[in-house]
Design a protein around this motif. Structure first.
Motif, PDB file in Angstrom:
ATOM      1  N   MET A  36       4.161  -5.731 -10.550  1.00  0.00           N
ATOM      2  CA  MET A  36       3.158  -5.817  -9.492  1.00  0.00           C
ATOM      3  C   MET A  36       3.639  -6.740  -8.370  1.00  0.00           C
ATOM      4  SD  MET A  36      -0.175  -6.208 -11.978  1.00  0.00           S
ATOM      5  CE  MET A  36      -1.341  -6.293 -10.610  1.00  0.00           C
ATOM      6  N   GLY A  37       3.413  -6.302  -7.125  1.00  0.00           N
ATOM      7  CA  GLY A  37       3.727  -7.144  -5.986  1.00  0.00           C
ATOM      8  C   GLY A  37       5.074  -6.854  -5.352  1.00  0.00           C
ATOM      9  N   GLU A  38       5.269  -7.410  -4.176  1.00  0.00           N
ATOM     10  CA  GLU A  38       6.512  -7.309  -3.402  1.00  0.00           C
ATOM     11  C   GLU A  38       7.210  -8.661  -3.441  1.00  0.00           C
ATOM     12  OE1 GLU A  38       9.649  -7.129  -1.404  1.00  0.00           O
ATOM     13  OE2 GLU A  38       8.619  -5.199  -1.616  1.00  0.00           O
TER      14      GLU A  38
ATOM     15  N   ASN B  73       0.806  -1.226   0.000  1.00  0.00           N
ATOM     16  CA  ASN B  73       0.000   0.000   0.000  1.00  0.00           C
ATOM     17  C   ASN B  73       0.839   1.275   0.000  1.00  0.00           C
ATOM     18  OD1 ASN B  73      -2.433   1.406  -0.113  1.00  0.00           O
ATOM     19  ND2 ASN B  73      -2.616   1.546   2.113  1.00  0.00           N
ATOM     20  N   CYS B  74       1.891   1.298  -0.792  1.00  0.00           N
ATOM     21  CA  CYS B  74       2.673   2.527  -0.939  1.00  0.00           C
ATOM     22  C   CYS B  74       1.790   3.620  -1.546  1.00  0.00           C
ATOM     23  CB  CYS B  74       3.890   2.280  -1.818  1.00  0.00           C
ATOM     24  SG  CYS B  74       5.067   1.100  -1.113  1.00  0.00           S
ATOM     25  N   MET B  75       1.916   4.827  -1.042  1.00  0.00           N
ATOM     26  CA  MET B  75       1.033   5.925  -1.422  1.00  0.00           C
ATOM     27  C   MET B  75       1.018   6.177  -2.924  1.00  0.00           C
ATOM     28  SD  MET B  75       1.254   9.957  -0.334  1.00  0.00           S
ATOM     29  CE  MET B  75       1.039   9.655   1.414  1.00  0.00           C
ATOM     30  N   PHE B  76       2.146   6.015  -3.566  1.00  0.00           N
ATOM     31  CA  PHE B  76       2.350   6.434  -4.950  1.00  0.00           C
ATOM     32  C   PHE B  76       2.151   5.300  -5.960  1.00  0.00           C
ATOM     33  CE2 PHE B  76       6.160   5.473  -2.565  1.00  0.00           C
ATOM     34  CZ  PHE B  76       6.666   4.384  -3.264  1.00  0.00           C
TER      35      PHE B  76
ATOM     36  N   GLY C 147      -0.711  -1.028  -5.306  1.00  0.00           N
ATOM     37  CA  GLY C 147      -1.075  -1.040  -3.899  1.00  0.00           C
ATOM     38  C   GLY C 147      -2.527  -0.655  -3.671  1.00  0.00           C
ATOM     39  N   LYS C 148      -3.073   0.181  -4.569  1.00  0.00           N
ATOM     40  CA  LYS C 148      -4.475   0.581  -4.432  1.00  0.00           C
ATOM     41  C   LYS C 148      -5.407  -0.586  -4.746  1.00  0.00           C
ATOM     42  CE  LYS C 148      -2.708   4.576  -3.680  1.00  0.00           C
ATOM     43  NZ  LYS C 148      -2.383   4.902  -2.279  1.00  0.00           N
ATOM     44  N   GLN C 149      -4.927  -1.567  -5.502  1.00  0.00           N
ATOM     45  CA  GLN C 149      -5.752  -2.742  -5.808  1.00  0.00           C
ATOM     46  C   GLN C 149      -5.964  -3.621  -4.580  1.00  0.00           C
ATOM     47  OE1 GLN C 149      -4.205  -5.183  -8.951  1.00  0.00           O
ATOM     48  NE2 GLN C 149      -4.056  -3.509 -10.429  1.00  0.00           N
ATOM     49  N   GLY C 150      -5.043  -3.537  -3.625  1.00  0.00           N
ATOM     50  CA  GLY C 150      -5.029  -4.516  -2.546  1.00  0.00           C
ATOM     51  C   GLY C 150      -4.363  -5.794  -3.026  1.00  0.00           C
ATOM     52  N   PHE C 151      -4.323  -6.786  -2.164  1.00  0.00           N
ATOM     53  CA  PHE C 151      -3.660  -8.047  -2.485  1.00  0.00           C
ATOM     54  C   PHE C 151      -4.688  -9.109  -2.850  1.00  0.00           C
ATOM     55  CE2 PHE C 151      -2.259 -12.246  -0.975  1.00  0.00           C
ATOM     56  CZ  PHE C 151      -1.132 -12.421  -1.772  1.00  0.00           C
TER      57      PHE C 151
END
Length: 343
Positions: A156-158, A115-118, A122-126
């Protein structure tokens, strides 16, 4: 029932498969050759396996490759590909040609927990971790795969949040039975997760890129919630224990936001924070995303920032902005497809 992909299996895993099917032990190496050297589309193409063994294999397994379902081509040659997973999720890969260099940015998860601001992802959620097969399919099914010189895990993803599957994919990319790539051709990016960070450093020789974006922990926490659990100062302390002067390269990613982290106060603190580390700094212009009140800084400010870092012993480059006309920001194309399907 859905068949199991052979793509993404290591040599030892293939060995277990042929053993269970009563096939000769050497068949594992043959299958690996068909997958990772010849890159076949079907088991029927594995012609040095007997017809009987091919039929046995096909009862439970398939190659498991799938082509992109959509693509967007930029005027600068960048191509963004959209892949659909068997579960119906969408992930993105970006092919970036640049002279003799051709880089593919791959995804490791559907969505992201960080959920990094930029970040649009992250806005999609996991939603889900990608398997090694789904990670490698982004390379395997890439139309330009034979031109690739580098792969970066910056989609996409960490990656450190799905480390088992990422390490399995990295093994196949670098192993003699697999793609035979040098680890120097691969970079794995992370915001920094304690549970995977040191394990990656121990178990992989691939390059590491740390998403930094602010040298001040309190501010970094507002941009990147992962800072709360594993501070950038702790990461730097750990990185000092490893040798980055030879095979592996350490870099830091720094998106430059107008009026947020683009003044020389930040450059000075970066020099202090990273002093003594053999590393480089990649300065990146921000790609605006919907609903986020951040702007990219101007080029003059980026040049001044870079020059200060370089003068003070921290090698810095400004990454060329690519693909701005094709949903350049990570997660935007997959988000658009998901929203379209809901309408």
């Amino acid at each position: 029932m859905a068949k199991i992909p052979l793509l993404g299996k290591t040599l030892s895993e293939l060995g277990e498969i042929v053993k269970d099917l009563g096939m000769p032990k050497f068949s594992a190496g043959q299958i690996a050759g068909w997958l990772y050297d010849k890159k076949v589309a079907t088991i029927d193409e594995m012609t040095n396996l007997s017809q009987k063994n091919r039929e046995r294999l096909k009862e439970t397994y398939e190659v498991g490759a799938s082509s992109p379902v959509h693509e967007m081509r930029s005027a600068d040659g960048t191509v963004k590909y959209l892949f659909r997973t068997p579960e119906g999720n969408y992930i993105e890969s970006v092919y970036i040609p640049d002279g003799e260099r051709a880089t593919l940015c791959v995804s490791s998860q559907v969505g992201c927990k960080m959920n990094c601001m930029f970040c649009m992802t992250g806005k999609q959620g996991f939603s889900a971790d990608l398997t090694a097969a789904q990670i490698l399919n982004q390379i395997y099914s890439l139309p330009e795969r034979d031109t690739l010189t580098n792969v970066v895990f910056m989609g996409m993803g960490e990656p450190m949040d799905n480390l088992d599957e990422v390490l399995r994919a990295l093994e196949i990319l670098t192993a003699d039975y697999g793609y035979k790539w040098s680890p120097k051709r691969i970079t794995v990016s992370t915001v920094g997760l304690r549970k995977g960070f040191e394990r990656f450093l121990r178990e992989s020789n691939c390059h590491l890129a740390v998403s930094l974006h602010s040298p001040f922990p309190a501010q970094r926490r507002t941009l990147m919630p992962a800072e709360k659990a594993f501070s950038i100062t702790e990461m730097v302390e750990i990185l000092h224990r490893y040798d980055f002067s030879k095979q592996r390269r350490l870099s830091f990613e720094y998106i430059v936001f107008k009026g947020v982290n683009d003044s020389l106060i930040y450059a000075k603190e970066l020099v202090r924070l990273l002093r003594g580390l053999e590393c480089r700094m990649n300065l990146i212009r921000f790609h605006a995303i919907p609903g986020v009140d951040l702007e990219g800084t101007d080029m003059d400010s980026m040049i001044a920032f870079r020059d200060y870092l370089t003068r003070h012993g921290l090698f810095a480059t400004i990454r060329a902005s690519r693909g701005e006309d094709i949903f350049a920001a990570c997660g935007m194309l997959s988000t658009a497809r998901q929203q379209a399907e809901k309408e």
